[in-house]
Design a protein around this motif. Structure first.
Motif, PDB file in Angstrom:
ATOM      1  N   GLU A 144       0.861  -1.192   0.000  1.00 30.42           N
ATOM      2  CA  GLU A 144       0.000   0.000   0.000  1.00 30.42           C
ATOM      3  C   GLU A 144       0.893   1.238   0.000  1.00 30.42           C
ATOM      4  O   GLU A 144       1.810   1.349   0.814  1.00 30.42           O
ATOM      5  CB  GLU A 144      -0.862  -0.044   1.254  1.00 30.42           C
ATOM      6  N   PHE A 145       0.621   2.162  -0.919  1.00 30.00           N
ATOM      7  CA  PHE A 145       1.386   3.414  -1.011  1.00 30.00           C
ATOM      8  C   PHE A 145       0.407   4.583  -0.996  1.00 30.00           C
ATOM      9  O   PHE A 145      -0.516   4.639  -1.807  1.00 30.00           O
ATOM     10  CB  PHE A 145       2.218   3.448  -2.292  1.00 30.00           C
ATOM     11  N   ILE A 146       0.614   5.527  -0.066  1.00 23.41           N
ATOM     12  CA  ILE A 146      -0.316   6.640   0.148  1.00 23.41           C
ATOM     13  C   ILE A 146       0.383   7.968  -0.072  1.00 23.41           C
ATOM     14  O   ILE A 146       1.498   8.187   0.409  1.00 23.41           O
ATOM     15  CB  ILE A 146      -0.889   6.631   1.582  1.00 23.41           C
ATOM     16  N   ARG A 147      -0.304   8.885  -0.783  1.00 26.33           N
ATOM     17  CA  ARG A 147       0.075  10.299  -0.810  1.00 26.33           C
ATOM     18  C   ARG A 147      -0.939  11.027   0.061  1.00 26.33           C
ATOM     19  O   ARG A 147      -2.110  11.153  -0.297  1.00 26.33           O
ATOM     20  CB  ARG A 147       0.036  10.842  -2.242  1.00 26.33           C
ATOM     21  N   PHE A 148      -0.508  11.528   1.200  1.00 31.32           N
ATOM     22  CA  PHE A 148      -1.431  12.159   2.142  1.00 31.32           C
ATOM     23  C   PHE A 148      -1.767  13.583   1.715  1.00 31.32           C
ATOM     24  O   PHE A 148      -1.100  14.178   0.861  1.00 31.32           O
ATOM     25  CB  PHE A 148      -0.834  12.155   3.546  1.00 31.32           C
ATOM     26  N   ASN A 149      -2.812  14.118   2.335  1.00 28.61           N
ATOM     27  CA  ASN A 149      -3.294  15.455   2.013  1.00 28.61           C
ATOM     28  C   ASN A 149      -2.601  16.476   2.918  1.00 28.61           C
ATOM     29  O   ASN A 149      -2.839  16.492   4.130  1.00 28.61           O
ATOM     30  CB  ASN A 149      -4.807  15.518   2.193  1.00 28.61           C
TER      31      ASN A 149
END
Length: 364
Positions: free
Chosen positions: A122-127
């Protein structure tokens, strides 16, 4: 739509109306264009994966997490395994409460979903405006990484004539553009969207940009509809010739500087400065409280794009990404095969979680 686990709902692109209904129920402080069905669906249209929305609800509290689900190719064929990446932009999970027990239960439900779907990473770009990486702080499996500073603008400080938050150099370039005859036009009907697309793709070619920035015709067709619904296409014209174009988004409190391009003539006349200024005014006039300008293309404080954006504001926000492995055994096998076949490149790309996806054409 299906519900596999208590309190959990998983939505796909077939569930547009339900996705929209849940989004509309979010508190205004959690509503941002990046979390909408329309924005996420841009990237399914672009061929980047299948969109999903994970929703966990309990005691009137809600955990909301959109992402792309992607099959993993092994030896040239689609395997049973999948991975997750959030769309290009700024999403990650959001929650109506910061209660530790609720967040932990929501995350456990999400991990159970990943196990059931054979999701390995899982790879996330946060806000950065919401700083929602904080929801996963203390999660031992999620590696949070601070990448770089991004620029935000407090729209209460923006004034059409004084531009008090701007650097002197920025004010001079804006006035120079106006004096040279550059006119800013707001394209409300998308009549010039094809010109914007052409200028954008020409610029990406000139800059030798990565493949991910060359969006598909289907992406641009969907983007046009989204801009007419939740944003604006701003055009810079000189003697009726379009020499620059920029897309801005807005949803309640938050606005975003999305895609922008200028022609050779535009680069000589301070057009980018004028377009961002007018975009900031547009957002303020439409009751947004903050504009997110993004950052540079690197962590270097002298990165030219970052320096350009700092002309509008010295206010910075932190941008984080997140990495998590859900199936260590399968992941290790994939990485071992990829590393062994890429020699020195394996060392260069060792920090890339999902490097097993990279083809030789994508390696620098």
């Amino acid at each position: 739509m299906r519900s596999d686990i208590d309190h959990t709902t998983i939505l796909s692109s077939a569930d547009e109306s339900r996705w929209n209904a849940i989004y509309d129920e979010l508190p205004i402080a959690l509503q941002d264009v990046h979390f909408t069905y329309d924005y996420n669906n841009l990237y399914q249209k672009n061929g980047d994966g299948e969109i999903r929305l994970f929703v966990f609800q309990k005691n009137k509290q809600l955990y909301y997490y959109p992402f792309l689900l992607r099959a993993i190719i092994i030896e040239g064929s689609k395997s049973e395994f999948k991975d997750i990446e959030t769309v290009y932009g700024y999403t990650g999970p959001i929650s109506t409460t910061n209660d530790h027990d609720f967040l932990n239960e929501a995350d456990q439900a999400f991990c159970a979903y990943c196990k059931s779907e054979k999701i390995i990473t899982e790879f996330i770009r946060f806000n950065p405006l919401m700083q929602n990486q904080q929801l996963l702080e203390g999660n031992s499996a999620m590696k949070l990484i601070e990448l770089r500073d991004y620029i935000s603008v407090d729209l209460k400080t923006i004034d059409d004539s004084l531009m008090t938050s701007y650097s002197p150099q920025n004010r001079n370039k804006i006035r120079k553009a106006e004096k040279s005859g550059v006119k800013i036009v707001f394209d409300k009907n998308g009549e010039a969207f094809s010109e914007f697309e052409s200028i954008y793709l020409e610029n990406m070619t000139r800059l030798n940009a990565a493949n991910m920035y060359f969006f598909s015709p289907e992406f641009f067709a969907a983007l046009k509809k989204l801009v007419m619904k939740s944003g604006v296409l701003l055009l810079a014209k000189m003697e009726e010739e379009i020499i620059g174009a920029t897309v801005f988004f807005k949803s309640n409190m938050y606005s975003h500087y999305f895609l922008s391009s200028v022609s050779e003539a535009g680069r000589k006349n301070g057009v980018s400065n004028l377009m961002v200024h007018k975009g900031l005014l547009w957002a303020k006039e439409n009751n947004a409280q903050m504009m997110h300008l993004g950052g540079g293309v690197s962590a270097d404080q002298n990165d030219p794009l970052l320096v350009f954006k700092k002309n509008f504001s010295e206010k910075t926000v932190k941008f984080f990404i997140g990495k998590r492995i859900h199936d260590q055994e399968v992941y290790d096998k994939l990485i071992k095969v990829w590393d062994s076949s890429h020699g020195e490149k394996a060392v260069k790309y060792k920090s890339i979680l999902q490097r097993y996806r990279l083809t030789k054409e994508e390696l620098l």
